[in-house]
Design a protein around this motif. Structure first.
Motif, PDB file in Angstrom:
ATOM      1  N   GLY A   1      -4.252   2.465  -5.401  1.00  0.00           N
ATOM      2  CA  GLY A   1      -5.601   2.295  -4.849  1.00  0.00           C
ATOM      3  C   GLY A   1      -6.570   3.373  -5.299  1.00  0.00           C
ATOM      4  N   LYS A   2      -6.074   4.382  -6.012  1.00  0.00           N
ATOM      5  CA  LYS A   2      -6.950   5.503  -6.365  1.00  0.00           C
ATOM      6  C   LYS A   2      -7.168   5.497  -7.887  1.00  0.00           C
ATOM      7  N   GLY A   3      -6.461   6.362  -8.631  1.00  0.00           N
ATOM      8  CA  GLY A   3      -6.681   6.425 -10.075  1.00  0.00           C
ATOM      9  C   GLY A   3      -6.413   5.111 -10.804  1.00  0.00           C
TER      10      GLY A   3
ATOM     11  N   SER B   1       0.869  -1.192   0.000  1.00  0.00           N
ATOM     12  CA  SER B   1       0.000   0.000   0.000  1.00  0.00           C
ATOM     13  C   SER B   1       0.892   1.223   0.000  1.00  0.00           C
ATOM     14  N   GLY B   2       0.263   2.375  -0.264  1.00  0.00           N
ATOM     15  CA  GLY B   2       0.978   3.640  -0.145  1.00  0.00           C
ATOM     16  C   GLY B   2       1.352   3.876   1.316  1.00  0.00           C
ATOM     17  N   TRP B   3       0.469   3.454   2.201  1.00  0.00           N
ATOM     18  CA  TRP B   3       0.742   3.606   3.639  1.00  0.00           C
ATOM     19  C   TRP B   3       2.061   2.921   3.988  1.00  0.00           C
TER      20      TRP B   3
ATOM     21  N   ALA C   1      -1.150  11.231   6.676  1.00  0.00           N
ATOM     22  CA  ALA C   1      -0.903  10.630   7.991  1.00  0.00           C
ATOM     23  C   ALA C   1       0.205   9.572   7.944  1.00  0.00           C
ATOM     24  N   SER C   2       0.359   8.890   6.820  1.00  0.00           N
ATOM     25  CA  SER C   2       1.375   7.831   6.730  1.00  0.00           C
ATOM     26  C   SER C   2       2.789   8.406   6.860  1.00  0.00           C
ATOM     27  N   VAL C   3       2.988   9.639   6.376  1.00  0.00           N
ATOM     28  CA  VAL C   3       4.308  10.279   6.509  1.00  0.00           C
ATOM     29  C   VAL C   3       4.558  10.557   7.993  1.00  0.00           C
TER      30      VAL C   3
ATOM     31  N   ALA D   1       4.514   2.101   2.110  1.00  0.00           N
ATOM     32  CA  ALA D   1       5.686   2.709   1.463  1.00  0.00           C
ATOM     33  C   ALA D   1       6.127   3.951   2.234  1.00  0.00           C
ATOM     34  N   ASN D   2       5.179   4.807   2.616  1.00  0.00           N
ATOM     35  CA  ASN D   2       5.551   6.016   3.359  1.00  0.00           C
ATOM     36  C   ASN D   2       6.096   5.681   4.743  1.00  0.00           C
ATOM     37  N   VAL D   3       5.432   4.724   5.417  1.00  0.00           N
ATOM     38  CA  VAL D   3       5.914   4.349   6.748  1.00  0.00           C
ATOM     39  C   VAL D   3       7.318   3.754   6.624  1.00  0.00           C
TER      40      VAL D   3
ATOM     41  N   TYR E   1      -2.881  17.504  -3.161  1.00  0.00           N
ATOM     42  CA  TYR E   1      -3.285  17.240  -1.776  1.00  0.00           C
ATOM     43  C   TYR E   1      -4.717  16.729  -1.712  1.00  0.00           C
ATOM     44  N   SER E   2      -4.900  15.695  -0.888  1.00  0.00           N
ATOM     45  CA  SER E   2      -6.141  14.926  -0.936  1.00  0.00           C
ATOM     46  C   SER E   2      -7.336  15.648  -0.347  1.00  0.00           C
ATOM     47  N   MET E   3      -7.128  16.638   0.487  1.00  0.00           N
ATOM     48  CA  MET E   3      -8.264  17.296   1.130  1.00  0.00           C
ATOM     49  C   MET E   3      -8.599  18.628   0.463  1.00  0.00           C
TER      50      MET E   3
HETATM   51  C1  PLP Z   1      -1.245  11.342  -0.157  1.00  0.00           C
HETATM   52  C2  PLP Z   1      -1.444   9.922   0.239  1.00  0.00           C
HETATM   53  N1  PLP Z   1      -0.363   9.154   0.435  1.00  0.00           N
HETATM   54  C3  PLP Z   1      -0.483   7.862   0.786  1.00  0.00           C
HETATM   55  C4  PLP Z   1      -1.715   7.284   0.961  1.00  0.00           C
HETATM   56  C5  PLP Z   1      -1.817   5.853   1.360  1.00  0.00           C
HETATM   57  O1  PLP Z   1      -2.015   5.082   0.216  1.00  0.00           O
HETATM   58  P1  PLP Z   1      -2.784   3.684   0.312  1.00  0.00           P
HETATM   59  O2  PLP Z   1      -4.233   3.989   0.352  1.00  0.00           O
HETATM   60  O3  PLP Z   1      -2.332   2.960  -0.903  1.00  0.00           O
HETATM   61  O4  PLP Z   1      -2.326   3.035   1.579  1.00  0.00           O
HETATM   62  C6  PLP Z   1      -2.867   8.034   0.742  1.00  0.00           C
HETATM   63  C7  PLP Z   1      -4.208   7.410   0.914  1.00  0.00           C
HETATM   64  O5  PLP Z   1      -5.160   7.963   1.311  1.00  0.00           O
HETATM   65  C8  PLP Z   1      -2.729   9.395   0.377  1.00  0.00           C
HETATM   66  O6  PLP Z   1      -3.794  10.179   0.183  1.00  0.00           O
END
Ligand code: PLP
Length: 442
Positions: A253-255, A103-105, A130-132, A107-109, A185-187
């Motif tokens: 997980g998104k696009g 997941s992206g989570w 939040a993962s960062v 990878a950032n963690v 940015y997601s928000m």
């Molecule tokens: C900017 C950003 N980075 C990382 C993630 C985490 O990615 P994933 O959903 O693949 O864990 C998200 C998910 O919401 C995100 O918005």
């Protein structure tokens, strides 16, 4: 109730009292459900693509590979399918090396938790994911060396970097200064002014001490030639890679409509993560079935069909903004408004990227996001509220995410429901009920 449940229940009650209680809600958005989804990150509508489904099922049928991965990448989970996808993505994104994550989570963690060392600095936009933060908190970098700057603000970044430059160096080796940005940015749904921020970084930090990481979670597949993202497009537009962004995170997980992610970095960073990043080392690798789905998704994203989806999305976003603008113009901003736009993020309109691209994410700021979300749901639209701590206090909103597969009728119906919320006086009544009456009318 056990003593533990009792204690946890008390904490949950506190959260409820603050209006921050989270619960799972199930939504059926399948055809015929009567609901239109405006909350998912499926920007290109790939999760419902018949073409993608057919290609994926064919791929599954044509191969006799296992479906799961059976172990972590370091044990049995490094299959030819994983290596093939990793090599393909490395080439596709023009990166020195690539490493898949679940997941992206993760990878950032993994990156922020293990790559920066105790004497380094980590500088980050206040709105990074939040993962960062989770990665940084678990890292060996003390909190005094993890510094945020105001969202997308070059002046604020410069001030933070000046503070760092004024610190005496405590170790013999000069520290690395990590700079963490998101492409989109997601928000707030705004783009980082990457070229401007990188220029500021250059003015204060010698190149050899820089490490810039751009998280392209919301731009992967959606922007850039063949969905390669914003950083790639900036490089292509400039006609050269100035080498300033050395780490990119692309998530699926998104696009991309699947799950997982790939971190693009140097061969050394890849090898370091394989050796030290615990989420990578101690977790079962992506299932082979997902790896195959990703091959299908990237085939589509790299094709003309993929470009058509990106064009469809851009047209839908433009249509939504055109319809929404007059509604917002007649609405008191205390009741409903969009966040202030970032000044032109990509000046000079690099080839293939507008100076101010359309974003599919619209954070409609509202003092009563739960009531607005319920109002829209009653009219058949899923638009989720976002409240603190996901956004800072005062940043309460509903988040409208547009998709390539939305029809113009769906967009028009959503905007007229938003107009009804404002024009019928419901927005004002709800704000008064919540103790947030219009300032002008006090
Ligand atoms: C900017 C950003 N980075 C990382 C993630 C985490 O990615 P994933 O959903 O693949 O864990 C998200 C998910 O919401 C995100 O918005």
């Amino acid at each position: 109730m056990s003593q533990l449940d009792n204690r946890l229940d008390g904490l949950l009650e506190l959260r409820k009292a603050k209006g921050r209680f989270r619960r799972l809600r199930e939504y059926d958005t399948s055809r015929g459900s009567g609901l239109t989804d405006f909350s998912s990150n499926d920007y290109l509508s790939l999760t419902t693509s018949d073409e993608l489904r057919a290609d994926y099922l064919k791929r599954l049928n044509d191969t006799d590979v296992i479906l799961g991965s059976t172990g972590s990448r370091l044990l049995s989970g490094c299959t030819p399918a994983h290596s093939h996808l990793e090599n393909r993505l490395c080439d596709h994104f023009g990166a020195p090396a690539a490493l898949l994550f679940n997941s992206g989570w993760d990878a950032n963690v993994s990156f922020f938790g293990f790559v920066p060392q105790p004497g380094d600095w980590v500088v980050f936009d206040e709105l990074v994911h939040a993962s960062v933060h989770s990665g940084m908190r678990g890292s060996r970098v003390p909190s005094a060396r993890r510094l945020q700057f105001a969202h997308n603000d070059p002046e604020s970044l410069a001030a933070v970097l000046r503070k760092i430059a004024a610190q005496p160096s405590s170790s013999a080796a000069p520290p690395t200064v990590f700079l963490a940005l998101e492409a989109l940015y997601s928000m707030d749904g705004d783009f980082a002014p990457i070229p401007t921020l990188l220029d500021v970084f250059d003015q204060h930090v010698p190149r050899e001490q820089q490490c810039v990481i751009v998280d392209e979670a919301h731009t992967t597949g959606v922007y850039g030639s063949q969905g390669r993202g914003i950083v790639h497009q900036l490089k292509e537009g400039a006609g050269r890679d100035d080498g300033r962004v050395t780490v990119r995170l692309m998530t699926f997980g998104k696009g991309v409509g699947c799950s997982g992610s790939v971190l693009l970095a140097s061969d050394t960073v890849r090898s370091f993560l394989i050796n030290f990043a615990r989420p990578f080392i101690f977790s079962t690798a992506l299932p082979v079935s997902t790896v195959l789905a990703l091959e299908s998704a990237w085939d589509l994203l790299s094709s003309e069909g993929g470009q058509r989806k990106r064009d469809d999305l851009a047209a839908i976003v433009a249509y939504f903004q055109e319809l929404l603008a007059p509604v917002l113009a007649r609405t008191p901003p205390e009741l409903l408004r969009l966040p202030d736009p970032t000044p032109t993020p990509f000046p000079g309109a690099p080839e293939g990227l507008s100076a101010h691209p359309h974003s599919p994410i619209h954070g409609l700021l509202s003092p009563t996001p739960h009531a607005l979300s319920a109002f829209l749901l009653a009219r058949g639209f899923i638009v989720r509220p976002v409240v603190p701590p996901t956004v800072p206090p005062g940043g309460e909103r509903v988040r409208v995410c547009l998709r390539a597969g939305h029809s113009r009728e769906e967009i028009a119906a959503l905007v007229s429901a938003v107009a009804e919320w404002v024009d019928s006086g419901t927005a004002e009544a709800e704000a008064a009920k919540a103790g947030r009456p219009l300032r002008a009318r006090l």
